[in-house]
Write an enzyme that holds these catalytic residues in place. Structure first.
Site, PDB file in Angstrom:
ATOM      1  CG  ASN A  24     -22.581   4.718  -7.193  1.00 40.79           C
ATOM      2  OD1 ASN A  24     -21.631   4.059  -6.772  1.00 40.79           O
ATOM      3  ND2 ASN A  24     -23.794   4.655  -6.678  1.00 40.79           N
ATOM      4  NE  ARG A  75     -21.956   4.301  -2.749  1.00 43.23           N
ATOM      5  CZ  ARG A  75     -21.804   2.996  -2.916  1.00 43.23           C
ATOM      6  NH1 ARG A  75     -21.552   2.498  -4.114  1.00 43.23           N
ATOM      7  NH2 ARG A  75     -21.897   2.189  -1.901  1.00 43.23           N
ATOM      8  CG  HIS A 164     -25.308   0.374   2.393  1.00 41.66           C
ATOM      9  ND1 HIS A 164     -25.533  -0.843   2.986  1.00 41.66           N
ATOM     10  CD2 HIS A 164     -24.772   0.112   1.177  1.00 41.66           C
ATOM     11  CE1 HIS A 164     -25.144  -1.814   2.156  1.00 41.66           C
ATOM     12  NE2 HIS A 164     -24.664  -1.245   1.061  1.00 41.66           N
ATOM     13  CG  LEU A 190     -32.649  -5.530   3.308  1.00 40.37           C
ATOM     14  CD1 LEU A 190     -33.928  -6.342   3.535  1.00 40.37           C
ATOM     15  CD2 LEU A 190     -31.576  -5.940   4.305  1.00 40.37           C
ATOM     16  NE  ARG A 222     -19.968  -7.307   0.624  1.00 43.51           N
ATOM     17  CZ  ARG A 222     -20.393  -6.045   0.583  1.00 43.51           C
ATOM     18  NH1 ARG A 222     -20.380  -5.294   1.660  1.00 43.51           N
ATOM     19  NH2 ARG A 222     -20.832  -5.533  -0.541  1.00 43.51           N
ATOM     20  NE  ARG A 266     -33.338 -10.791  -9.208  1.00 49.90           N
ATOM     21  CZ  ARG A 266     -32.838  -9.796  -9.912  1.00 49.90           C
ATOM     22  NH1 ARG A 266     -33.624  -9.094 -10.694  1.00 49.90           N
ATOM     23  NH2 ARG A 266     -31.552  -9.494  -9.868  1.00 49.90           N
ATOM     24  N   GLY A 312     -32.401  -3.400  -3.717  1.00 49.79           N
ATOM     25  CA  GLY A 312     -32.903  -4.496  -4.558  1.00 49.79           C
ATOM     26  C   GLY A 312     -33.816  -5.487  -3.866  1.00 49.79           C
ATOM     27  CB  VAL A 313     -33.277  -7.886  -1.085  1.00 52.55           C
ATOM     28  CG1 VAL A 313     -34.123  -8.850  -0.262  1.00 52.55           C
ATOM     29  CG2 VAL A 313     -32.203  -8.637  -1.863  1.00 52.55           C
ATOM     30  CD  GLU A 380     -27.109   3.989  -2.887  1.00 52.30           C
ATOM     31  OE1 GLU A 380     -27.482   3.236  -3.811  1.00 52.30           O
ATOM     32  OE2 GLU A 380     -26.237   3.666  -2.070  1.00 52.30           O
TER      33      GLU A 380
END
Ligand code: ADP
Length: 398
Positions: A24, A75, A164, A190, A222, A266, A312-313, A380
């Site tokens: 990836n 990927r 995604h 996210l 972004r 974070r 992650g989020v 993934e």
């Protein structure tokens, strides 16, 4: 142009076992995972490595045992309108991927380099498979993918593709398995990049990223959707170049741009808790856009049975989930605060799927919620390994 997979010998096995290497090559890191594939064709992870973007594959896999590898999966971010599903990589497929470099300049060039590196290291006969981040959204109807610009855009391939897809596919499949197949769900990926997918009966019917991964939700660095008139103004009246706009929109916007602190959720939350007002504003815009993005997909689905958070989020931030779901109570979304706050591996743990380390996947909705809310750990790499097995199995049986 139609580019098809070729007939091949299928997944190569040594003494009945096969190993699949998944690469990836992202814009912020290179992730490499080695899986061993069981008789049931389900892979389990045996080795993982990480490298810097652009780092040669040889050095990323320096510590890995190369024996028994039967296939390499990649990927690929952009499959354009050519690839609707994973394919075995041929010279034609590789050339087509290189051509989409124009659409995803940060990605496809690195990905093609990895395909070439794998052929060099493992030999040209090694079966290689491409899994595309756009493919899962190949089921969008024209109403969802045609932009309301001049119609010629469409002839030039300017349309919504969505990204995604590997994650949305895995996560929606896992959620369907956990909940017994709800027909209408929204998956929220996210991470550094953020996107939503509206999924009906297992197929993507709408998504928030578009022609490029810049559209839709507010992200780490972004912007997501902004008034395109701003860009015309900046170029016409403020002397900004295309390169300036690219940098501003991709790297100096989102959480980082608004907070002035970081694109990492974070750090934004920590600053917000210290009383930083711009961090608070960044957080509020992020969850506001997330909630309205979710609500905006509901008409297309005709209702909502499940809402799934990942990446992650989505997997780690109880604050973001609580704030977004709090804005969706009118839709019947109610989370159980204790389950939402529970550490990653707590809460209503769900067993079931035969897959590698499903722990941590859990339901966080309250008993009186009309919409079931889940946290699912995205995988993934595992999904790509599974795609490799599926593709090589089918090519062999043809
Ligand atoms: P990518 O999109 O590059 O694959 P990830 O899915 O790993 O990235 O998401 C990375 C982001 O996840 C980080 O930038 C960070 O903002 C966020 N994140 C990770 N852990 C937490 C946490 N405990 N709370 C809030 N955000 C987190």
């Amino acid at each position: 142009m139609a580019v098809e997979g070729v007939k091949g010998e299928g997944l190569r096995k040594t003494a009945g076992r096969a190993r699949v290497l998944v690469i990836n090559a992202g814009s912020s890191s290179v992730k490499v995972s080695l899986f061993e594939v069981g008789e049931d064709l389900l892979p389990s992870s045996v080795w993982e490595g990480n490298g810097e973007p652009g780092e040669p594959l040889e050095t990323v896999i320096a510590g890995m045992d190369r024996a028994g590898i039967g296939a390499v999966g990649h990927r690929i971010v952009h499959g354009g309108d050519v690839f609707r599903e994973s394919v075995r990589i041929t010279p034609e497929v590789r050339a087509a991927i290189a051509r989409f470099g124009e659409l995803a300049p940060e990605h496809n060039r690195l990905e093609v380099a990895m395909i070439e590196a794998a052929a060099r290291i493992f030999g040209p006969e090694m079966p290689q498979v491409a899994a595309f981040d756009t493919a899962f959204h190949g089921t969008l109807a024209p109403e969802a993918y045609v932009y309301p610009g001049p119609y010629e855009w469409l002839d030039r391939g300017i349309r919504r593709y969505g990204f995604h897809g590997i994650s949305h596919q895995y996560v929606s499949g896992r959620a369907a398995e956990i909940l017994g197949g709800p027909r209408r769900m929204i998956t929220c990926h996210l991470g550094n990049g953020c996107s939503l997918a509206a999924i009906r009966d297992g197929r993507s019917v709408d998504t928030t990223m578009g022609y490029t991964p810049l559209d839709g939700l507010m992200m780490g660095t972004r912007s997501g959707s902004v008034d395109p008139g701003i860009l015309i103004h900046l170029m016409r009246n403020r002397g900004h170049s295309v390169e300036d706009l690219d940098r501003m929109l991709n790297r100096e916007s989102g959480l980082k741009g608004v907070s002035g602190i970081s694109g990492d959720m974070r750090q934004v939350i920590a600053a917000m808790k210290r009383g930083d007002e711009r961090a608070r504003l960044a957080f509020d815009i992020y969850v506001g856009r997330l909630a309205s993005g979710i609500a905006g997909l509901v008409p297309e689905l005709g209702g909502l049975e499940a809402l799934v958070f990942t990446a992650g989020v989505g997997e780690n931030s109880a604050e973001v989930r609580a704030a977004a779901c709090g804005r969706l109570e009118w839709l019947g979304v109610k989370i159980d605060p204790a389950k939402n706050d529970g550490a990653k591996n707590d809460g209503a743990k769900i067993d079931g799927a035969k897959n590698d380390a499903p722990e941590g996947d859990r339901e966080i909705s309250g008993a009186d919620s009309r919409v079931r809310v889940l946290v699912v750990h995205t995988k993934e790499q595992w999904q790509i390994a599974k795609e490799c097995c599926r593709i090589l199995q089918t090519t062999r049986e043809r």
